[in-house]
Design a protein around this motif. Structure first.
Motif, PDB file in Angstrom:
ATOM      1  N   PHE A  53       0.843  -1.190   0.000  1.00 41.59           N
ATOM      2  CA  PHE A  53       0.000   0.000   0.000  1.00 41.59           C
ATOM      3  C   PHE A  53       0.879   1.241   0.000  1.00 41.59           C
ATOM      4  N   LYS A  54       0.406   2.309  -0.673  1.00 41.86           N
ATOM      5  CA  LYS A  54       1.091   3.601  -0.688  1.00 41.86           C
ATOM      6  C   LYS A  54       0.059   4.708  -0.510  1.00 41.86           C
ATOM      7  N   VAL A  55       0.436   5.746   0.222  1.00 37.80           N
ATOM      8  CA  VAL A  55      -0.435   6.901   0.400  1.00 37.80           C
ATOM      9  C   VAL A  55      -0.318   7.786  -0.832  1.00 37.80           C
ATOM     10  N   ALA A  56      -1.459   8.309  -1.282  1.00 35.78           N
ATOM     11  CA  ALA A  56      -1.486   9.212  -2.437  1.00 35.78           C
ATOM     12  C   ALA A  56      -2.257  10.479  -2.087  1.00 35.78           C
ATOM     13  N   TYR A  57      -1.704  11.611  -2.507  1.00 33.55           N
ATOM     14  CA  TYR A  57      -2.402  12.889  -2.461  1.00 33.55           C
ATOM     15  C   TYR A  57      -2.802  13.210  -3.894  1.00 33.55           C
ATOM     16  N   GLY A  58      -4.023  13.631  -4.083  1.00 30.59           N
ATOM     17  CA  GLY A  58      -4.455  13.947  -5.438  1.00 30.59           C
ATOM     18  C   GLY A  58      -5.847  14.522  -5.467  1.00 30.59           C
ATOM     19  N   TYR A  59      -6.609  14.066  -6.446  1.00 29.67           N
ATOM     20  CA  TYR A  59      -7.953  14.577  -6.677  1.00 29.67           C
ATOM     21  C   TYR A  59      -8.916  13.428  -6.918  1.00 29.67           C
ATOM     22  N   MET A  60     -10.173  13.674  -6.549  1.00 29.77           N
ATOM     23  CA  MET A  60     -11.259  12.732  -6.793  1.00 29.77           C
ATOM     24  C   MET A  60     -12.402  13.516  -7.432  1.00 29.77           C
ATOM     25  N   SER A  61     -13.054  12.906  -8.414  1.00 34.91           N
ATOM     26  CA  SER A  61     -14.201  13.577  -9.024  1.00 34.91           C
ATOM     27  C   SER A  61     -15.373  13.569  -8.049  1.00 34.91           C
ATOM     28  N   VAL A  62     -16.065  14.700  -7.985  1.00 34.21           N
ATOM     29  CA  VAL A  62     -17.250  14.796  -7.136  1.00 34.21           C
ATOM     30  C   VAL A  62     -18.514  14.952  -7.973  1.00 34.21           C
ATOM     31  N   MET A  63     -18.343  15.388  -9.214  1.00 34.98           N
ATOM     32  CA  MET A  63     -19.405  15.418 -10.216  1.00 34.98           C
ATOM     33  C   MET A  63     -18.720  15.675 -11.554  1.00 34.98           C
ATOM     34  N   ALA A  64     -19.456  15.686 -12.622  1.00 33.53           N
ATOM     35  CA  ALA A  64     -18.861  15.849 -13.952  1.00 33.53           C
ATOM     36  C   ALA A  64     -17.985  17.097 -14.003  1.00 33.53           C
ATOM     37  N   ASN A  65     -16.732  16.904 -14.352  1.00 34.77           N
ATOM     38  CA  ASN A  65     -15.755  17.984 -14.511  1.00 34.77           C
ATOM     39  C   ASN A  65     -15.509  18.816 -13.261  1.00 34.77           C
ATOM     40  N   LEU A  66     -15.764  18.256 -12.078  1.00 33.67           N
ATOM     41  CA  LEU A  66     -15.472  18.939 -10.824  1.00 33.67           C
ATOM     42  C   LEU A  66     -14.720  17.972  -9.911  1.00 33.67           C
ATOM     43  N   TYR A  67     -13.548  18.403  -9.453  1.00 33.80           N
ATOM     44  CA  TYR A  67     -12.674  17.558  -8.651  1.00 33.80           C
ATOM     45  C   TYR A  67     -12.346  18.249  -7.332  1.00 33.80           C
ATOM     46  N   CYS A  68     -12.112  17.460  -6.300  1.00 27.85           N
ATOM     47  CA  CYS A  68     -11.686  18.017  -5.020  1.00 27.85           C
ATOM     48  C   CYS A  68     -10.397  17.326  -4.589  1.00 27.85           C
ATOM     49  N   ARG A  69      -9.627  18.038  -3.765  1.00 29.66           N
ATOM     50  CA  ARG A  69      -8.403  17.454  -3.211  1.00 29.66           C
ATOM     51  C   ARG A  69      -8.799  16.249  -2.377  1.00 29.66           C
ATOM     52  N   HIS A  70      -7.969  15.220  -2.413  1.00 30.71           N
ATOM     53  CA  HIS A  70      -8.319  13.999  -1.705  1.00 30.71           C
ATOM     54  C   HIS A  70      -7.058  13.225  -1.357  1.00 30.71           C
ATOM     55  N   CYS A  71      -7.154  12.435  -0.310  1.00 33.20           N
ATOM     56  CA  CYS A  71      -6.083  11.535   0.103  1.00 33.20           C
ATOM     57  C   CYS A  71      -6.647  10.123   0.056  1.00 33.20           C
ATOM     58  N   PHE A  72      -5.870   9.198  -0.502  1.00 35.82           N
ATOM     59  CA  PHE A  72      -6.339   7.830  -0.666  1.00 35.82           C
ATOM     60  C   PHE A  72      -5.139   6.903  -0.704  1.00 35.82           C
ATOM     61  N   VAL A  73      -5.378   5.631  -0.861  1.00 36.74           N
ATOM     62  CA  VAL A  73      -4.332   4.611  -0.910  1.00 36.74           C
ATOM     63  C   VAL A  73      -4.289   4.031  -2.318  1.00 36.74           C
ATOM     64  N   ILE A  74      -3.083   3.733  -2.775  1.00 38.70           N
ATOM     65  CA  ILE A  74      -2.917   2.993  -4.035  1.00 38.70           C
ATOM     66  C   ILE A  74      -2.210   1.689  -3.684  1.00 38.70           C
ATOM     67  N   ASP A  75      -2.781   0.579  -4.145  1.00 34.41           N
ATOM     68  CA  ASP A  75      -2.154  -0.711  -3.843  1.00 34.41           C
ATOM     69  C   ASP A  75      -1.103  -1.048  -4.890  1.00 34.41           C
ATOM     70  N   ASN A  76      -0.410  -2.151  -4.685  1.00 32.72           N
ATOM     71  CA  ASN A  76       0.692  -2.509  -5.592  1.00 32.72           C
ATOM     72  C   ASN A  76       0.212  -2.939  -6.979  1.00 32.72           C
ATOM     73  N   ASN A  77      -1.107  -3.052  -7.188  1.00 35.38           N
ATOM     74  CA  ASN A  77      -1.669  -3.308  -8.522  1.00 35.38           C
ATOM     75  C   ASN A  77      -2.102  -2.022  -9.205  1.00 35.38           C
ATOM     76  N   GLY A  78      -1.922  -0.878  -8.531  1.00 32.33           N
ATOM     77  CA  GLY A  78      -2.309   0.404  -9.113  1.00 32.33           C
ATOM     78  C   GLY A  78      -3.773   0.750  -8.939  1.00 32.33           C
ATOM     79  N   ALA A  79      -4.452   0.072  -8.018  1.00 41.83           N
ATOM     80  CA  ALA A  79      -5.869   0.354  -7.759  1.00 41.83           C
ATOM     81  C   ALA A  79      -6.003   1.245  -6.530  1.00 41.83           C
ATOM     82  N   VAL A  80      -7.034   2.077  -6.522  1.00 42.78           N
ATOM     83  CA  VAL A  80      -7.307   2.973  -5.400  1.00 42.78           C
ATOM     84  C   VAL A  80      -8.096   2.236  -4.330  1.00 42.78           C
ATOM     85  N   ILE A  81      -7.672   2.435  -3.090  1.00 41.00           N
ATOM     86  CA  ILE A  81      -8.419   2.002  -1.921  1.00 41.00           C
ATOM     87  C   ILE A  81      -8.824   3.286  -1.204  1.00 41.00           C
TER      88      ILE A  81
END
Length: 106
Positions: free
Chosen positions: A47-75
């Motif tokens: 697992f790795k911590v990621a800082y980035g963005y998540m979509s909240v509606m069409a063409n609108l994103y917010c800052r977000h913190c999440f996990v990326i696993d070793n397969n490149g999927a978001v948790i």
């Protein structure tokens, strides 16, 4: 920026394990709780911590913190504190911490 896909099943597993510590609209704190509860997975690089963005509606994103696993999927356990966790989302990572100690020091 690279787009990442959500693994809803792994996200639910992590949420179920940590749910007593997680709070709505507190993604950065929530991921710190996940790091605490799953420290061995972060130390091993699974697992790795990621800082980035998540979509909240069409063409609108917010800052977000999440996990990326070793397969490149978001948790993302935080989504289960929202009204519709099954809503389709896009994730983009700006910073991925390859080393959990670097994340903790940040």
């Amino acid at each position: 920026m690279k787009r990442y896909e959500l693994d809803i099943e792994k996200s639910k597993e992590v949420f179920d394990y940590c749910k007593d510590h997680l709070q709505i609209k507190m993604c950065y704190n929530n991921i710190f709780e996940v790091v605490t509860d799953f420290n061995s997975k972060f130390r091993s690089g699974e697992f790795k911590v990621a800082y980035g963005y998540m979509s909240v509606m069409a063409n609108l994103y917010c800052r977000h913190c999440f996990v990326i696993d070793n397969n490149g999927a978001v948790i993302d356990p935080t989504i289960f504190l929202q009204s519709n966790p099954n809503e389709q989302r896009e994730y983009f990572a700006m910073k991925i911490f390859d080393d959990v100690d670097v994340y903790i020091n940040a």
